[in-house]
Write an enzyme that holds these catalytic residues in place. Sequence first.
Site, PDB file in Angstrom:
ATOM      1  N   LYS A  19       0.623  -1.136   0.007  1.00 60.46           N
ATOM      2  CA  LYS A  19       0.042  -0.056  -0.097  1.00 60.46           C
ATOM      3  C   LYS A  19       0.917   1.216  -0.069  1.00 60.46           C
ATOM      4  CE  LYS A  19      -2.685   0.847   3.712  1.00 60.46           C
ATOM      5  NZ  LYS A  19      -2.777   2.163   4.239  1.00 60.46           N
ATOM      6  N   ARG A  24       2.765   5.954  -3.442  1.00 66.60           N
ATOM      7  CA  ARG A  24       4.122   6.639  -3.765  1.00 66.60           C
ATOM      8  C   ARG A  24       4.340   6.425  -5.390  1.00 66.60           C
ATOM      9  NH1 ARG A  24       4.125   5.696   1.417  1.00 66.60           N
ATOM     10  NH2 ARG A  24       5.179   6.990   2.867  1.00 66.60           N
ATOM     11  N   GLY A  94      -5.023   8.075   5.022  1.00 58.85           N
ATOM     12  CA  GLY A  94      -4.111   9.297   5.511  1.00 58.85           C
ATOM     13  C   GLY A  94      -2.997   9.435   4.730  1.00 58.85           C
ATOM     14  N   ARG A 122      -8.587  12.838  12.048  1.00 57.99           N
ATOM     15  CA  ARG A 122      -6.903  12.688  12.402  1.00 57.99           C
ATOM     16  C   ARG A 122      -6.127  13.914  12.409  1.00 57.99           C
ATOM     17  NH1 ARG A 122      -5.441   7.500   8.911  1.00 57.99           N
ATOM     18  NH2 ARG A 122      -3.547   7.648  10.557  1.00 57.99           N
ATOM     19  N   SER A 166       7.201  10.068  11.534  1.00 57.74           N
ATOM     20  CA  SER A 166       6.111   9.895  10.558  1.00 57.74           C
ATOM     21  C   SER A 166       6.568   9.843   8.962  1.00 57.74           C
ATOM     22  CB  SER A 166       5.060  10.932  10.631  1.00 57.74           C
ATOM     23  OG  SER A 166       4.037  10.826   9.618  1.00 57.74           O
ATOM     24  N   GLN A 168       4.578   9.685   6.655  1.00 60.93           N
ATOM     25  CA  GLN A 168       3.614  10.451   5.841  1.00 60.93           C
ATOM     26  C   GLN A 168       4.076  12.095   5.878  1.00 60.93           C
ATOM     27  OE1 GLN A 168       0.022   9.630   7.219  1.00 60.93           O
ATOM     28  NE2 GLN A 168      -0.064   7.576   6.396  1.00 60.93           N
ATOM     29  N   ASP A 331       2.635  -0.627  11.859  1.00 61.77           N
ATOM     30  CA  ASP A 331       1.248  -1.005  11.287  1.00 61.77           C
ATOM     31  C   ASP A 331       0.929  -2.429  11.703  1.00 61.77           C
ATOM     32  OD1 ASP A 331       0.463   1.258  10.085  1.00 61.77           O
ATOM     33  OD2 ASP A 331       1.369   0.802   8.199  1.00 61.77           O
ATOM     34  N   ARG A 404      -6.902  -3.003   9.865  1.00 61.57           N
ATOM     35  CA  ARG A 404      -5.923  -3.855  10.606  1.00 61.57           C
ATOM     36  C   ARG A 404      -6.491  -4.252  11.999  1.00 61.57           C
ATOM     37  NH1 ARG A 404      -1.809  -2.882   7.184  1.00 61.57           N
ATOM     38  NH2 ARG A 404      -1.428  -0.651   6.680  1.00 61.57           N
TER      39      ARG A 404
HETATM   40  C1  S3P Z   1       2.297   5.035   6.065  1.00 61.33           C
HETATM   41  C2  S3P Z   1       3.071   5.645   7.085  1.00 61.33           C
HETATM   42  C3  S3P Z   1       2.628   5.257   8.674  1.00 61.33           C
HETATM   43  C4  S3P Z   1       1.678   4.016   8.590  1.00 61.33           C
HETATM   44  C5  S3P Z   1       0.763   4.187   7.540  1.00 61.33           C
HETATM   45  C6  S3P Z   1       1.313   4.521   6.103  1.00 61.33           C
HETATM   46  C7  S3P Z   1       3.055   5.536   4.787  1.00 61.33           C
HETATM   47  O1  S3P Z   1       1.992   6.562   9.209  1.00 61.33           O
HETATM   48  O2  S3P Z   1       0.971   3.769   9.873  1.00 61.33           O
HETATM   49  O3  S3P Z   1      -0.233   2.892   7.409  1.00 61.33           O
HETATM   50  O4  S3P Z   1       2.751   5.143   3.626  1.00 61.33           O
HETATM   51  O5  S3P Z   1       3.662   6.775   4.954  1.00 61.33           O
HETATM   52  P1  S3P Z   1       2.619   7.686   9.863  1.00 61.33           P
HETATM   53  O6  S3P Z   1       3.487   8.384   8.711  1.00 61.33           O
HETATM   54  O7  S3P Z   1       1.587   8.592  10.289  1.00 61.33           O
HETATM   55  O8  S3P Z   1       3.386   7.009  10.838  1.00 61.33           O
END
Ligand code: S3P
Length: 445
Positions: A19, A24, A94, A122, A166, A168, A331, A404
């Site tokens: 995922k 990306r 997210g 969130r 993070s 993200q 995760d 999850r």
């Molecule tokens: C992810 C980063 C994680 C992870 C999410 C996917 C990503 O979140 O928990 O399922 O693809 O960058 P955070 O960046 O908020 O830690």
Amino acid sequence: MRIQPARRLRGRVRVPGDKSISHRAAIIAALAATGGRSRLTNYATSADCAATLACLGALGVPVRRAAGDALEIEGSGVRLPHAPRAPLDCGNSGTTMRLLAGLLAGQPFTSTLTGDASLRSRPMRRIVEPLVLMGARVMSEGGRAPLRVEGRTPLNAIRYALPVASAQVKSCVLLAGLNAGGRTEVVEARGATRDHTERLLALFGADVRTELKDYEGRPAPFVSLETPVSLRARDCNIAGDISSAAFFAVAAALVPGSDVTLAEVGLNPTRTGMLDVLRRLGADVSVTGERTESGEEIGELRVRGRDGGLAPVSATNANVLGGELIANVIDELPILCVLGTQVEGGLEIRDAGELRVKETDRIAAMVKNLRALGAEVEEYADGLGVRGRTRLRGARLESFGDHRIAMACAVAALIAEGESELEGAEAVAVSFPEFFTMLESVTER
Ligand code: S3P
């Protein structure tokens, strides 16, 4: 959904594409030089990754389904074709929202990002802050989506130390950096996180580097990106999602006589902490055929269930997960809680307050479900502790709309005595629509 206990699990499974990598790959392919066509194979089947494609489509990026499971994405350069005509719906994802916000911050138009009730609850201040420092205007209500992003071109290149570990947020700043003048730098001050964005940007030709340097007296990864960048279209075969494979790996490790092989799973070291945890808690885990594909390690994972159950094999603190390991296994923590109920010495998870702001509060959700199954659980602000070697009894379980949590509960139900009933099982489609079919295909009763 009703779930009966398993006698054992045996067989071979190929989980869908990762995922995180899929989001990306789609976004970066869309930013390749105008007209360049990237072919993505094994793109995730998850609803989250479909949301990313739909948003790219709404921004004028040509996305086509090609033969087999391939996806063709035509690049438009780092400036997107046009503003969206309506708010961009990120659904439950997210990653979609936080990564696209970075990209939209550097566009010459205004856009709005929204999502479902979970996503709208969130925290988004973590991306608003760096994007505002870079010169975009981002409006939110109380730091939550919907986000109205007024882009600016070019953005200011900044050095940003992440206040939370993070990927993200790191990726948001790096994607914004594609439209900034000069060198954008992200310091992973709270520890390393998954590095798929960096690897894919490099694969598509960007000048992106990671160096371990001193930050406030401790070594931290410094990720830097230089502009101008011209990305070249690339074909990319996406590795299987280790976070999906984790549910099968833990189920196999927990049921004696099990033998499950997970083919073509991503083995990027920023994601494999779960395998180290399994090994140190005594599970029989082997990896073969390791190779690199499209810039990511990939291989075959085999997990066998030992007679006599699991007991730690390494000396110190094997039963405590905390510190910088947490980002690597973030995760996998819900399924590792299930594992903890069976390990000698139990399991304590600390430094994982981030779990409270995932698709649901995953600490509260696991505490509730594990207690329903008869486990002894202590809840902490930043994690939980579970007592080991506990007999679980079938119970009414609840996903809280979180994929999850649904999958962790399904595995718990396989090792419980008697039938369980899982409310909200359909949430699995967010990351792994094939989960129940694949689980059934390896479950013997
Ligand atoms: C992810 C980063 C994680 C992870 C999410 C996917 C990503 O979140 O928990 O399922 O693809 O960058 P955070 O960046 O908020 O830690």
